[in-house]
Design a protein around this motif. Structure first.
Motif, mmCIF file in Angstrom:
data_model
loop_
_atom_site.group_PDB
_atom_site.id
_atom_site.type_symbol
_atom_site.label_atom_id
_atom_site.label_comp_id
_atom_site.label_asym_id
_atom_site.label_seq_id
_atom_site.Cartn_x
_atom_site.Cartn_y
_atom_site.Cartn_z
ATOM 1 N N UNK A 1 103.030 -9.991 106.593
ATOM 2 C CA UNK A 1 102.247 -9.888 107.840
ATOM 3 C C UNK A 1 101.182 -10.983 107.823
ATOM 4 N N UNK A 2 100.624 -11.256 108.982
ATOM 5 C CA UNK A 2 99.572 -12.274 109.063
ATOM 6 C C UNK A 2 98.307 -11.757 108.373
ATOM 7 N N UNK A 3 97.607 -12.662 107.703
ATOM 8 C CA UNK A 3 96.352 -12.316 107.069
ATOM 9 C C UNK A 3 95.375 -13.458 107.267
ATOM 10 N N UNK A 4 94.094 -13.156 107.130
ATOM 11 C CA UNK A 4 93.040 -14.130 107.394
ATOM 12 C C UNK A 4 92.563 -14.764 106.105
ATOM 13 N N UNK A 5 92.563 -16.087 106.070
ATOM 14 C CA UNK A 5 92.034 -16.821 104.912
ATOM 15 C C UNK A 5 90.555 -17.082 105.096
ATOM 16 N N UNK B 1 95.373 -21.410 97.291
ATOM 17 C CA UNK B 1 96.190 -20.205 97.232
ATOM 18 C C UNK B 1 97.104 -20.306 96.027
ATOM 19 N N UNK B 2 96.969 -19.363 95.122
ATOM 20 C CA UNK B 2 97.875 -19.235 93.985
ATOM 21 C C UNK B 2 98.707 -17.992 94.236
ATOM 22 N N UNK B 3 100.015 -18.108 94.032
ATOM 23 C CA UNK B 3 100.870 -16.970 94.309
ATOM 24 C C UNK B 3 101.978 -16.807 93.298
ATOM 25 N N UNK B 4 102.519 -15.610 93.289
ATOM 26 C CA UNK B 4 103.622 -15.275 92.392
ATOM 27 C C UNK B 4 104.604 -14.415 93.162
ATOM 28 N N UNK B 5 105.896 -14.675 92.982
ATOM 29 C CA UNK B 5 106.943 -13.853 93.572
ATOM 30 C C UNK B 5 107.805 -13.333 92.431
ATOM 31 N N UNK C 1 99.086 -23.588 96.891
ATOM 32 C CA UNK C 1 98.765 -24.481 97.996
ATOM 33 C C UNK C 1 97.282 -24.814 97.877
ATOM 34 N N UNK C 2 96.913 -26.067 98.129
ATOM 35 C CA UNK C 2 95.504 -26.471 98.047
ATOM 36 C C UNK C 2 95.064 -27.111 99.350
ATOM 37 N N UNK C 3 93.777 -27.035 99.633
ATOM 38 C CA UNK C 3 93.203 -27.694 100.799
ATOM 39 C C UNK C 3 93.576 -27.043 102.117
ATOM 40 N N UNK C 4 93.749 -25.750 102.118
ATOM 41 C CA UNK C 4 94.168 -25.028 103.322
ATOM 42 C C UNK C 4 92.923 -24.614 104.115
ATOM 43 N N UNK C 5 92.870 -24.910 105.417
ATOM 44 C CA UNK C 5 91.706 -24.493 106.201
ATOM 45 C C UNK C 5 91.707 -22.986 106.441
ATOM 46 N N UNK D 1 108.399 -8.671 95.668
ATOM 47 C CA UNK D 1 106.951 -8.605 95.878
ATOM 48 C C UNK D 1 106.345 -9.987 95.769
ATOM 49 N N UNK D 2 105.283 -10.204 96.535
ATOM 50 C CA UNK D 2 104.535 -11.460 96.504
ATOM 51 C C UNK D 2 103.073 -11.111 96.280
ATOM 52 N N UNK D 3 102.462 -11.751 95.307
ATOM 53 C CA UNK D 3 101.040 -11.599 95.033
ATOM 54 C C UNK D 3 100.379 -12.926 95.384
ATOM 55 N N UNK D 4 99.302 -12.868 96.173
ATOM 56 C CA UNK D 4 98.605 -14.073 96.617
ATOM 57 C C UNK D 4 97.135 -13.925 96.257
ATOM 58 N N UNK D 5 96.594 -14.945 95.590
ATOM 59 C CA UNK D 5 95.175 -14.977 95.230
ATOM 60 C C UNK D 5 94.560 -16.183 95.931
ATOM 61 N N UNK D 6 93.497 -15.952 96.691
ATOM 62 C CA UNK D 6 92.873 -17.006 97.495
ATOM 63 C C UNK D 6 91.434 -17.193 97.052
ATOM 64 N N UNK D 7 91.046 -18.440 96.804
ATOM 65 C CA UNK D 7 89.645 -18.774 96.522
ATOM 66 C C UNK D 7 89.221 -19.905 97.452
ATOM 67 N N UNK D 8 87.927 -19.948 97.736
ATOM 68 C CA UNK D 8 87.367 -20.982 98.592
ATOM 69 C C UNK D 8 86.726 -22.045 97.715
ATOM 70 N N UNK D 9 87.026 -23.320 98.006
ATOM 71 C CA UNK D 9 86.445 -24.397 97.204
ATOM 72 C C UNK D 9 85.125 -24.864 97.815
ATOM 73 N N UNK D 10 84.516 -25.859 97.189
ATOM 74 C CA UNK D 10 83.214 -26.337 97.633
ATOM 75 C C UNK D 10 83.262 -27.012 99.005
ATOM 76 N N UNK D 11 84.431 -27.410 99.483
ATOM 77 C CA UNK D 11 84.589 -28.023 100.808
ATOM 78 C C UNK D 11 84.985 -26.992 101.865
#
Length: 153
Positions: free
Chosen positions: A149-153, A89-93, A120-124, A74-84
């Motif tokens: 599967x593909x997902x939208x950031x 993306x913080x994740x755990x497997x 991962x940081x600074x991802x558009x 299993x993979x858990x992914x947590x995504x937050x948007x920064x001020x820019x």
């Protein structure tokens, strides 16, 4: 095609049908093989968990939590948007992994997980997927890749 060729091919077909007939269950087995060829990706898609309504951890940003599994990892992914307006993306497997790759169009970011954790940081913004290379040396024959599967950031 000449009449002689047609007769020759007919004779060849009859010979092979007599010597090595097509298994009666071949069509059913092929349908099952094609239907299950991408079953792990389908299962990962079916077990997608989206928690977009969760309160933001850092300030007034949007947060997204996704979980993917193929039944063995299993993979858990947590995504937050920064001020820019970039994504962190913080994740755990939960399985031994050697490499994590984030793929977005023609761009890729690769990292090595630390005890299952990766980031991962600074991802558009945009559509992407995560590819996890699993260390399956202790499990011969097991899948060595989990691809979300593909997902939208």
């Amino acid at each position: 095609m000449a009449t002689d060729d047609v007769a020759l091919f007919r004779a060849l077909r009859q010979t092979w049908e007599a010597v090595d007939p097509v298994p009666t269950d071949l069509v059913d087995r092929m349908i099952v093989a094609v239907a299950t060829a991408d079953l792990s990706a389908e299962y990962a898609l079916l077990t997608l968990v989206v928690d977009a309504d969760a309160p933001a951890v850092r300030g007034e940003t949007d947060a997204l939590t996704l979980q993917f599994t193929d039944g063995t990892a299993s993979v858990l992914v947590h995504v937050v948007t920064d001020e820019k307006n970039r994504r962190r993306i913080d994740g755990w497997v939960d399985a031994p992994a050697t490499e994590i790759t984030l793929v977005q169009d023609d761009e890729t970011w690769t990292t090595t997980p630390d005890h299952g954790r990766f980031s991962f940081e600074g991802i558009p913004a945009g559509m992407c997927h995560v590819r996890v290379l699993l260390d399956r040396t202790a499990e011969p024959g097991a899948s060595t890749e989990l691809r979300t599967p593909r997902f939208d950031l």
